[in-house]
Design an enzyme around this catalytic site. Structure first.
Site, mmCIF file in Angstrom:
data_model
loop_
_atom_site.group_PDB
_atom_site.id
_atom_site.type_symbol
_atom_site.label_atom_id
_atom_site.label_comp_id
_atom_site.label_asym_id
_atom_site.label_seq_id
_atom_site.Cartn_x
_atom_site.Cartn_y
_atom_site.Cartn_z
ATOM 1 N N ASP A 104 -2.956 -2.814 8.257
ATOM 2 C CA ASP A 104 -4.145 -2.544 7.439
ATOM 3 C C ASP A 104 -4.492 -3.680 6.502
ATOM 4 O O ASP A 104 -5.611 -3.743 5.989
ATOM 5 C CB ASP A 104 -3.931 -1.261 6.625
ATOM 6 C CG ASP A 104 -3.967 -0.043 7.515
ATOM 7 O OD1 ASP A 104 -4.723 -0.076 8.495
ATOM 8 O OD2 ASP A 104 -3.238 0.908 7.243
ATOM 9 N N HIS A 162 6.054 -0.382 5.239
ATOM 10 C CA HIS A 162 5.895 0.550 6.349
ATOM 11 C C HIS A 162 7.157 1.376 6.473
ATOM 12 O O HIS A 162 8.249 0.853 6.277
ATOM 13 C CB HIS A 162 5.628 -0.202 7.667
ATOM 14 C CG HIS A 162 5.050 0.686 8.707
ATOM 15 N ND1 HIS A 162 5.812 1.489 9.510
ATOM 16 C CD2 HIS A 162 3.758 0.915 9.045
ATOM 17 C CE1 HIS A 162 5.017 2.178 10.305
ATOM 18 N NE2 HIS A 162 3.769 1.842 10.046
ATOM 19 N N HIS A 174 -1.480 6.265 4.537
ATOM 20 C CA HIS A 174 -1.574 6.192 6.014
ATOM 21 C C HIS A 174 -2.830 5.384 6.349
ATOM 22 O O HIS A 174 -2.981 4.250 5.881
ATOM 23 C CB HIS A 174 -1.580 7.634 6.540
ATOM 24 C CG HIS A 174 -1.398 7.798 8.008
ATOM 25 N ND1 HIS A 174 -1.029 6.788 8.851
ATOM 26 C CD2 HIS A 174 -1.543 8.914 8.815
ATOM 27 C CE1 HIS A 174 -0.951 7.256 10.096
ATOM 28 N NE2 HIS A 174 -1.270 8.535 10.093
HETATM 29 N N1 CMC Z 1 3.985 -1.774 -3.207
HETATM 30 C C1 CMC Z 1 5.024 -1.758 -4.075
HETATM 31 N N2 CMC Z 1 6.205 -1.172 -3.827
HETATM 32 C C2 CMC Z 1 6.363 -0.556 -2.663
HETATM 33 C C3 CMC Z 1 5.335 -0.534 -1.684
HETATM 34 C C4 CMC Z 1 4.117 -1.174 -1.999
HETATM 35 N N3 CMC Z 1 3.107 -1.174 -1.098
HETATM 36 N N4 CMC Z 1 5.753 0.159 -0.595
HETATM 37 C C5 CMC Z 1 7.006 0.549 -0.862
HETATM 38 N N5 CMC Z 1 7.378 0.122 -2.104
HETATM 39 C C6 CMC Z 1 8.716 0.276 -2.738
HETATM 40 C C7 CMC Z 1 8.930 1.713 -3.187
HETATM 41 O O1 CMC Z 1 8.511 1.896 -4.521
HETATM 42 C C8 CMC Z 1 10.426 1.843 -3.024
HETATM 43 O O2 CMC Z 1 11.047 1.147 -4.080
HETATM 44 P P1 CMC Z 1 12.485 1.667 -4.646
HETATM 45 O O3 CMC Z 1 13.431 1.548 -3.497
HETATM 46 O O4 CMC Z 1 12.803 0.740 -5.762
HETATM 47 O O5 CMC Z 1 12.275 3.086 -5.093
HETATM 48 C C9 CMC Z 1 10.730 1.034 -1.752
HETATM 49 O O6 CMC Z 1 9.674 0.038 -1.699
HETATM 50 C C10 CMC Z 1 10.729 1.846 -0.476
HETATM 51 O O7 CMC Z 1 9.457 2.489 -0.366
HETATM 52 P P2 CMC Z 1 9.246 3.964 0.122
HETATM 53 O O8 CMC Z 1 8.035 4.514 -0.575
HETATM 54 O O9 CMC Z 1 10.518 4.736 0.009
HETATM 55 O O10 CMC Z 1 8.950 3.743 1.650
HETATM 56 P P3 CMC Z 1 8.282 4.776 2.616
HETATM 57 O O11 CMC Z 1 8.805 4.457 3.954
HETATM 58 O O12 CMC Z 1 8.456 6.173 2.154
HETATM 59 O O13 CMC Z 1 6.707 4.446 2.505
HETATM 60 C C11 CMC Z 1 4.604 3.443 2.875
HETATM 61 C C12 CMC Z 1 6.026 3.610 3.396
HETATM 62 C C13 CMC Z 1 3.775 2.753 3.956
HETATM 63 C C14 CMC Z 1 3.981 4.815 2.601
HETATM 64 C C15 CMC Z 1 4.616 2.584 1.592
HETATM 65 O O14 CMC Z 1 5.186 1.321 1.859
HETATM 66 C C16 CMC Z 1 3.228 2.414 0.985
HETATM 67 O O15 CMC Z 1 2.749 3.302 0.274
HETATM 68 N N6 CMC Z 1 2.520 1.253 1.278
HETATM 69 C C17 CMC Z 1 1.183 1.046 0.808
HETATM 70 C C18 CMC Z 1 0.212 1.847 1.637
HETATM 71 C C19 CMC Z 1 -0.010 1.242 3.015
HETATM 72 O O16 CMC Z 1 -0.247 0.050 3.158
HETATM 73 N N7 CMC Z 1 0.022 2.124 4.050
HETATM 74 C C20 CMC Z 1 -0.295 1.730 5.417
HETATM 75 C C21 CMC Z 1 0.870 1.854 6.346
HETATM 76 S S1 CMC Z 1 0.521 1.022 7.909
HETATM 77 C C22 CMC Z 1 -0.744 1.934 8.652
HETATM 78 C C23 CMC Z 1 -0.320 3.285 9.085
HETATM 79 O O17 CMC Z 1 0.599 3.377 9.912
HETATM 80 O O18 CMC Z 1 -0.926 4.240 8.619
#
Ligand code: CMC
Length: 428
Positions: free
Chosen positions: A364, A307, A266
């Site tokens: 971010d 995201h 987050h």
């Molecule tokens: N790097 C590599 N792979 C990723 C990433 C990443 N940053 N984000 C998602 N994936 C992959 C994930 O492994 C999954 O792959 P698969 O379908 O093969 O299993 C797929 O993409 C979908 O990801 P998810 O984890 O199911 O997506 P989510 O909606 O649950 O998570 C997230 C969203 C923001 C937590 C995640 O993208 C992440 O951890 N990003 C990095 C941290 C980040 O930048 N966070 C800030 C968000 S914006 C500010 C805020 O609102 O707080």
């Protein structure tokens, strides 16, 4: 609001269970499952992938189209034409203020910026190397011990006073945490400055040297505050609402929101982006780190990418990128880490893994680069996110408390042991 109905058939031949389908002004319809419990079932949605937890009029996001509206106004317009305190007023009151309303609001916020002098002793209880998010969380929680005069959640005037106090004092507490960490004297707020200028003054000036605030940097700070001000029911806002639903005081609710924001998935991502760039070190290592990000057995993720809601682009990231260019050119910075960030962005945007999963740079990714250029230490990045998001948190808290609401109490799919007899210790 409910002119459609949906039906759920759980067993063949059984009578369908009917649910109203509610339509908002924008966004997908929602199936109102509140009556499901009467049939003896719960819905199951870990991570709230398909769940609308509340009704709200504050912020709308269309993740496929990259749209973010606060009270109907696009974020791009607010970032270009508004300022943070006006955006706070909009989030809280639902309309842009007229001139008199704006003057009054700005005056109220800017004349309550000081914190109780005793909080300085509280600050002294922290180690000098304490993470400023730990300090922020602790001190904001502690504010409830200072404002017993206005903690009646049933009194709208009390709620308003607390909202103003939080928005007013957050920059002061954030800057105090920073000054304490570097061993400099705390700078008292200056109410003649704008919200952003005052924050930069408290961060970077010292009693020995008061420098004028660079207007380009103040404007960039203002934009960062606006772009982070609210984002509907994200993890920290949902935490504030959940905590608020129990009747907890607003300072405790915001402290809970700060704790939820801290995580790297987050708000902690802005700090994590810079730490990741440090770790990558050089463009020649990008291949290796991209491979790690794609490897399911490796916990490494490309921070600042992806995201939960935006599956096309993050509109905040676009404005942030433009601000980033302005700040770097004003400061004449040629930062190799920025070049690395840009190469990483280009690489990821063209890589099938990231394209297929719609993983775009989020807000971010760029905010950390701007904050670094302004001279803000990495450990303060998430603190600045928390300061900005206070407007959103408090608006959601106010919205919830203004209407009848229930305590937020989810249930579970229990998969543990069924009932069993206690085993005496000598038989285990
Ligand atoms: N790097 C590599 N792979 C990723 C990433 C990443 N940053 N984000 C998602 N994936 C992959 C994930 O492994 C999954 O792959 P698969 O379908 O093969 O299993 C797929 O993409 C979908 O990801 P998810 O984890 O199911 O997506 P989510 O909606 O649950 O998570 C997230 C969203 C923001 C937590 C995640 O993208 C992440 O951890 N990003 C990095 C941290 C980040 O930048 N966070 C800030 C968000 S914006 C500010 C805020 O609102 O707080």
């Amino acid at each position: 609001m409910a002119d459609k109905k949906s039906q759920l058939i759980i067993e063949e031949g059984a009578a369908p269970i009917e649910f109203p389908v509610l339509s908002g002004t924008l966004g997908p319809d929602v199936i109102d499952v509140r009556s499901l419990i009467a049939s003896g079932y719960f819905t199951y949605d870990p991570g709230f992938m398909s769940t609308a937890s509340c009704e709200s009029k504050i912020t709308y996001i269309d993740g496929d189209k990259g749209i973010l509206l606060h009270r109907g106004y696009p974020i791009e317009e607010l970032a270009a034409k508004s300022d943070y305190l006006e955006t706070c007023y909009l989030l809280i009151h639902g309309e842009l203020p007229n001139k008199a309303q704006k003057d009054e609001f700005v005056n109220t916020i800017m004349s309550h910026t000081m914190v109780n002098e005793q909080l300085k002793s509280f600050l002294n209880g922290f180690r000098r190397d304490a993470h400023p998010m730990a300090v922020l969380c602790g001190i904001v929680g502690a504010l409830s011990a200072f404002y017993y005069d206005s903690l009646d959640n049933d009194n709208p005037k009390h709620r308003e006073i607390s909202a103003h106090r939080l928005i007013s004092k957050m920059p002061t507490i954030a800057a105090m945490a920073y000054k304490y960490s570097v061993g400099q004297p705390i700078m008292y707020p200056r109410n003649d400055l704008s919200y952003a200028e005052n924050f930069l003054h408290m961060m970077f000036n010292t009693p020995a040297e008061i420098k004028p605030i660079n207007p380009v940097l103040a404007r960039a700070m203002e934009r960062i505050f606006i772009l982070h001000a609210d984002h509907e029911q994200n993890a920290s806002t949902s935490t504030v609402r959940l905590t608020g639903s129990t009747g907890a005081n607003p300072f405790a609710c915001i402290a809970a929101g700060i704790a939820a924001l801290w995580g790297p998935a987050h708000g902690g991502a802005n700090e994590a982006v810079l730490l990741m760039l440090d770790e990558i070190g050089d463009a020649s290592n990008i291949d290796k780190f991209i491979a790690k990000a794609k490897d399911k057995n490796d916990p490494f993720k490309l921070m600042g990418f992806g995201h939960r809601v935006y599956k096309n682009f993050d509109p905040r990231a676009q404005v942030m990128k433009q601000t980033c260019d302005e700040v770097l050119s004003e400061l004449g910075i040629n930062d190799p880490q920025l070049d690395l960030a840009m190469k990483l962005e280009e690489y990821a945007l063209n890589d099938p893994y990231f394209k297929e999963r719609n993983l775009y740079p989020n807000v971010d990714f760029y905010s950390g680069i701007i904050l670094k250029a302004i001279g803000i230490p990495t450990s303060m990045f998430t603190v600045i996110f928390a300061m900005s998001r206070t407007a959103g948190w408090i608006s959601h808290w106010l919205e919830m408390l203004a209407e009848p609401h229930k305590i937020n109490r989810p249930r579970q799919l229990y998969t543990g042991y069924t009932q069993r007899d206690y085993t005496p210790i000598d038989k285990r």
